[in-house]
Design a protein around this motif. Structure first.
Motif, PDB file in Angstrom:
ATOM      1  N   UNK A  50      28.191 -21.791-168.718  1.00  0.00           N
ATOM      2  CA  UNK A  50      29.497 -21.184-168.483  1.00  0.00           C
ATOM      3  C   UNK A  50      29.504 -20.190-167.353  1.00  0.00           C
ATOM      4  N   UNK A  51      28.460 -20.175-166.565  1.00  0.00           N
ATOM      5  CA  UNK A  51      28.373 -19.166-165.512  1.00  0.00           C
ATOM      6  C   UNK A  51      29.229 -19.515-164.308  1.00  0.00           C
ATOM      7  N   UNK A  52      29.569 -18.488-163.537  1.00  0.00           N
ATOM      8  CA  UNK A  52      30.496 -18.661-162.418  1.00  0.00           C
ATOM      9  C   UNK A  52      29.952 -19.552-161.323  1.00  0.00           C
ATOM     10  N   UNK A  53      28.613 -19.704-161.220  1.00  0.00           N
ATOM     11  CA  UNK A  53      28.078 -20.493-160.118  1.00  0.00           C
ATOM     12  C   UNK A  53      27.849 -21.954-160.501  1.00  0.00           C
ATOM     13  N   UNK A  54      28.332 -22.348-161.651  1.00  0.00           N
ATOM     14  CA  UNK A  54      28.077 -23.708-162.130  1.00  0.00           C
ATOM     15  C   UNK A  54      29.244 -24.618-161.803  1.00  0.00           C
ATOM     16  N   UNK A  55      28.941 -25.757-161.168  1.00  0.00           N
ATOM     17  CA  UNK A  55      30.022 -26.682-160.864  1.00  0.00           C
ATOM     18  C   UNK A  55      30.387 -27.489-162.096  1.00  0.00           C
ATOM     19  N   UNK A  56      31.660 -27.837-162.166  1.00  0.00           N
ATOM     20  CA  UNK A  56      32.155 -28.669-163.258  1.00  0.00           C
ATOM     21  C   UNK A  56      32.141 -30.131-162.829  1.00  0.00           C
ATOM     22  N   UNK A  57      31.869 -30.998-163.787  1.00  0.00           N
ATOM     23  CA  UNK A  57      31.901 -32.441-163.551  1.00  0.00           C
ATOM     24  C   UNK A  57      33.138 -32.991-164.253  1.00  0.00           C
ATOM     25  N   UNK A  58      33.909 -33.775-163.518  1.00  0.00           N
ATOM     26  CA  UNK A  58      35.187 -34.264-164.008  1.00  0.00           C
ATOM     27  C   UNK A  58      35.146 -35.755-164.311  1.00  0.00           C
TER      28      UNK A  58
ATOM     29  N   UNK B 150      30.631 -28.555-168.133  1.00  0.00           N
ATOM     30  CA  UNK B 150      29.614 -27.829-167.382  1.00  0.00           C
ATOM     31  C   UNK B 150      28.411 -27.601-168.276  1.00  0.00           C
TER      32      UNK B 150
END
Lengths: 115, 115
Positions: free
Chosen positions: B98-106, B95
């Motif tokens: 580290x914020x809660x509204x950030x989407x993770x890329x896999x 990401x």
């Protein structure tokens, strides 16, 4: 503890029909909810997220999700399914209580769209 | 579009052997994660890494596991002495923040098979 549940292991729908993939959540505090899709031999791809604001969230590939606070649900929807939508779908909630906001996933729902 | 890449796509190893799973996160991302999915089960968080150190780990991430970012681009997961129950799909994610509204890329995952 934060958790999400996907009650259906598989959803079958005919091409052109609307689809719904269900997700319910359990969180303490504000929910930060995500949908990911996994195509065969591919990684998890981000579809959409709910952080705050409008209950209907629009995402990639024509998908949308409806956040319902009273029912603690975040169902994924699409008005007209395509065969190419066939994949594994994961609902996830961001665990804001930890140090790094890790994702907590549901068990996944296999969507099968028949031509 | 930038993406997270993982190698190898499939690794077969004998029980007791060491394996290293490799990941190249998106270049301007700062937070890195490993997740795993045992066949038919949930995607589970293993560990998160920020600023060259582990910021959070799960109960699964015991002494046989370690992570490293050796050269500023690769992010590796080492399993020192593999067990049969380590057989799973391992996903790397990153990401930007580290914020809660950030989407993770896999990444697309590494399928580890321990025999």
């Amino acid at each position: 503890a934060q958790s999400v549940a996907q009650p259906e292991d598989q959803v079958n729908v005919a091409e052109g029909n609307p689809l719904t993939v269900k997700c319910t959540y359990s969180v303490s505090g504000n929910p930060y909810l995500f949908w990911y899709v996994q195509y065969p031999n591919r990684g998890l791809q981000f579809l959409l997220k709910y952080i705050t604001g409008d209950n209907l969230v629009k995402g990639s590939y024509g998908f949308e999700a409806e956040f319902n606070k009273s029912q603690t649900s975040f169902h994924l929807k699409k008005p007209s399914a395509l065969v190419s939508d066939s994949a594994l779908y994961f609902c996830a909630v961001r665990d804001g209580g930890g140090a790094t906001n890790k994702l907590i996933f549901g068990t996944g729902t296999l969507l099968a769209v028949q031509p | 579009e930038p993406e997270v890449t993982q190698t190898p796509s499939h690794q077969v190893t004998q029980m007791g052997q060491e394996v290293i799973l490799r990941c190249v996160p998106i270049s301007n991302h700062l937070y890195f994660y490993w997740y795993r999915q045992i066949l038919g089960q949930k995607v589970e968080f293993l560990v998160s890494f920020y600023n060259n150190e582990i910021s959070e780990k799960s109960e699964i991430f015991d002494d046989q596991f370690s992570v490293e970012r050796p050269d500023g681009s690769n992010f590796t997961l080492k399993i020192r002495s593999t067990k049969l129950e380590d057989s799973a799909m391992y996903f790397c994610a990153s990401t930007r923040r580290g914020q809660t509204n950030t989407e993770a890329f896999f990444g697309q995952g590494t399928r580890l098979t321990v025999v």
